[in-house]
Design a protein around this motif. Structure first.
Motif, PDB file in Angstrom:
ATOM      1  N   ARG A 101       0.817  -1.214   0.000  1.00 14.18           N
ATOM      2  CA  ARG A 101       0.000   0.000   0.000  1.00 14.18           C
ATOM      3  C   ARG A 101       0.851   1.264   0.000  1.00 14.18           C
ATOM      4  N   SER A 102       2.050   1.165   0.595  1.00 15.13           N
ATOM      5  CA  SER A 102       2.899   2.349   0.688  1.00 15.13           C
ATOM      6  C   SER A 102       4.361   1.942   0.795  1.00 15.13           C
TER       7      SER A 102
ATOM      8  N   GLU B 277      -0.820   3.291  -4.974  1.00 11.35           N
ATOM      9  CA  GLU B 277      -1.295   4.380  -5.825  1.00 11.35           C
ATOM     10  C   GLU B 277      -0.240   5.427  -6.148  1.00 11.35           C
ATOM     11  N   HIS B 278       0.843   5.486  -5.391  1.00 18.25           N
ATOM     12  CA  HIS B 278       1.842   6.511  -5.670  1.00 18.25           C
ATOM     13  C   HIS B 278       3.195   6.135  -5.071  1.00 18.25           C
ATOM     14  N   LEU B 279       4.213   6.807  -5.549  1.00 10.22           N
ATOM     15  CA  LEU B 279       5.562   6.704  -5.006  1.00 10.22           C
ATOM     16  C   LEU B 279       6.017   8.100  -4.603  1.00 10.22           C
TER      17      LEU B 279
ATOM     18  N   PHE C  11      -0.753   3.508 -10.056  1.00  8.83           N
ATOM     19  CA  PHE C  11      -0.151   4.829 -10.136  1.00  8.83           C
ATOM     20  C   PHE C  11      -0.971   5.735 -11.066  1.00  8.83           C
ATOM     21  N   LYS C  12      -1.293   6.925 -10.570  1.00 11.02           N
ATOM     22  CA  LYS C  12      -2.039   7.895 -11.360  1.00 11.02           C
ATOM     23  C   LYS C  12      -1.134   9.016 -11.873  1.00 11.02           C
ATOM     24  N   THR C  13      -0.089   9.300 -11.123  1.00  7.48           N
ATOM     25  CA  THR C  13       0.831  10.369 -11.499  1.00  7.48           C
ATOM     26  C   THR C  13       2.268   9.912 -11.322  1.00  7.48           C
ATOM     27  N   VAL C  14       3.162  10.585 -12.009  1.00  8.17           N
ATOM     28  CA  VAL C  14       4.601  10.371 -11.847  1.00  8.17           C
ATOM     29  C   VAL C  14       5.208  11.739 -11.573  1.00  8.17           C
TER      30      VAL C  14
END
Length: 521
Positions: free
Chosen positions: A92-93, A117-119, A140-143
């Protein structure tokens, strides 16, 4: 006895592998240590990574576990790792310092985590030796801009199967050694030149199955080393002139499943292209410009479009072509010389069109053809000698056509009989007419059943025939305009109703006058 010996040998090898670890160190619980340098952990009950790994371990693979969080100290005891794989876990993270101690890492994969969902920015800041980074099928929605700035040795980057809709400009600016970039199966709608800035040595770019509808003319500027470009499954409806001008080393271009209706012959913009494979399947092409500049092309896929005709010179100069797929279009007729000089071609797919006629010279240069599909068209017959140029064993499909099984099929019938082993689905090659042969397999019909009735029989023209009788002799006199093998049948009905048939075959010679004397009975 052999099975027992094999089991003993397996146990000895397993103990030897276990024995390669450092003294006083055992394989972590719930994991498997096949060698002293490789550990596989695949236990759905495992919620944290093992802490007692040997310093000899180089590869750690974690699959289908309950590990949800990676903290700054999670991997601090294993700075020697060169390969780390997290696949199909419950992550999850990931803390921005989770990999801080892994400075020797060369390959990192974090894939298949449905809740990730993100890094955070800085996650890969210490991985200056990383060569391969796989971030596939997460959420992932954004980089974030700067995410990859420290990865100066990176050669392969995959981020396919995520929910990325936009990429920041200059996101790949520092990836000067990148060879393969895969952004497929995301939700990208627009990419610009600045997105790929710095990728001068990129060789394979894959951004298929997105929502990209617009490619700017300068998009591939300074990407001259690109050898593969995958853009399939997008919404591209236009290609600007010279858009591929700089891609002089491009070998594979895949535009399958877009919305193209046509494109200019200036799209490639150079005379001597290295392109060997062009895939345009599943677009909406209604016309095709000349491809004569693509002199290195070996594979051309144009299937599942809306093409109804092609220029006779459309393949001019593409003499290296080996595989051509024109199936599932709307062709009713092809120019006689369209395949002229394609002497090295191995396969031509023309199935699922509306072809009603094939010119006798259509395949005369395809001596070495190995595969020819003409199935599922509207062919009733084929011209005399159309297949006679084939010199090697080949595979042909002819089923799914409304074959008219009359005298016009003599050539094809003989060819099918001789080459039955080379024809796929031969039992589905059926007669549509005449009615007494309908749905009969062509291979099952005798040649003397292939007859033409009345005026439809033009093998010779019988309009000039005369009938004379003299005593017990009947004379049939016909002027033969066409030199053809003839079979003459005369039937007499006896008083008891039985029929006596006389047959004369004339195959070896023909002349302007043929007189047949048949004794009357």
């Amino acid at each position: 006895m052999d099975k027992e010996l094999g089991l003993c040998l397996f146990l000895v090898l397993l103990l030897c592998h276990k024995g390669n670890t450092l003294p006083h160190t055992s394989c972590p619980y719930t994991c498997q240590c096949f060698t002293s340098v490789q550990i596989l952990c695949a236990d759905e009950r495992m919620s944290s990574l093992p802490r007692n790994m040997s310093r000899q371990v180089k590869d750690l693979i974690v699959i289908k576990t309950a590990v949800a969080y990676l903290y700054p100290d999670t991997l601090e005891e294993s700075p020697q790792l060169t390969k780390l794989v997290f696949m199909s876990n419950a992550l999850r993270s990931i803390h921005s310092q989770a990999f801080e101690h892994l400075t020797e890492l060369q390959e990192l994969e974090i894939s298949g985590n449905p809740w990730l969902e993100h890094l955070f920015l800085g996650t890969f800041s210490k991985q200056e030796n990383l060569i391969k980074l796989l971030l596939n099928f997460n959420k992932f929605k954004t980089v974030l801009l700067g995410m990859f700035d420290s990865l100066k040795k990176l050669e392969t980057l995959q981020m396919k199967g995520n929910l990325i809709s936009e990429l920041p400009s200059f996101i790949f600016l520092n990836l000067h050694n990148l060879r393969v970039l895969d952004l497929s199966i995301n939700k990208l709608e627009y990419v610009n030149r600045e997105t790929f800035s710095g990728l001068g040595r990129l060789e394979i770019l894959n951004i298929n199955n997105n929502l990209i509808s617009n490619l700017t003319s300068d998009l591939f500027y300074n990407m001259s080393q690109l050898t593969e470009l995958h853009l399939e499954g997008n919404k591209i409806s236009e290609l600007a002139d010279d858009i591929f001008f700089d891609l002089t080393k491009l070998k594979v271009l895949n535009l399958r499943g877009n919305l193209l209706t046509t494109f200019s012959d200036k799209v490639f913009g150079f005379e001597a292209s290295d392109l060997t494979e062009l895939n345009l399947k599943g677009n909406r092409l209604t016309q095709l410009s000349s491809l004569s500049s693509l002199t290195s092309l070996t594979d051309l896929i144009l299937s599942s479009n809306q093409l109804s005709e092609l220029p006779g010179d459309v393949f001019r100069n593409i003499t290296l072509l080996e595989n051509l797929d024109l199936s599932e279009n709307k062709f009713t007729l092809l120019p006689e010389m369209i395949f002229h000089d394609l002497i090295g071609i191995k396969s031509i797919h023309l199935h699922k069109n509306n072809l009603s006629k094939v010119d006798v010279k259509l395949f005369e240069d395809q001596v070495l053809i190995q595969q020819l599909y003409l199935s599922d068209n509207q062919l009733e017959s084929l011209p005399l000698g159309v297949f006679d140029h084939f010199a090697i064993q080949h595979t042909v499909r002819l089923h799914g056509n409304p074959w008219k099984c009359d005298c016009h099929m003599w050539y094809l019938h003989d060819w099918v009989q001789r080459n039955s082993r080379d024809i796929e689905m031969l039992d589905r090659m059926l007669c549509r007419s005449p009615s007494f042969l309908k749905r009969r397999a062509v291979i099952s019909i005798e040649k003397d059943q292939l007859v033409c009735e009345g005026s439809t029989f033009d093998m010779p023209d019988l309009s000039g025939c005369s009938l004379q009788s003299s005593g017990d002799t009947v004379i049939v006199n016909c002027k033969v305009e066409k030199c053809s093998p003839l079979t003459v049948k005369v039937q007499f009905q006896e008083d008891d109703g039985s029929v006596v048939e006389h047959i004369l075959k004339e195959e070896s010679q023909c002349s302007n006058e043929t007189t047949t004397d048949i004794p009357a009975e």
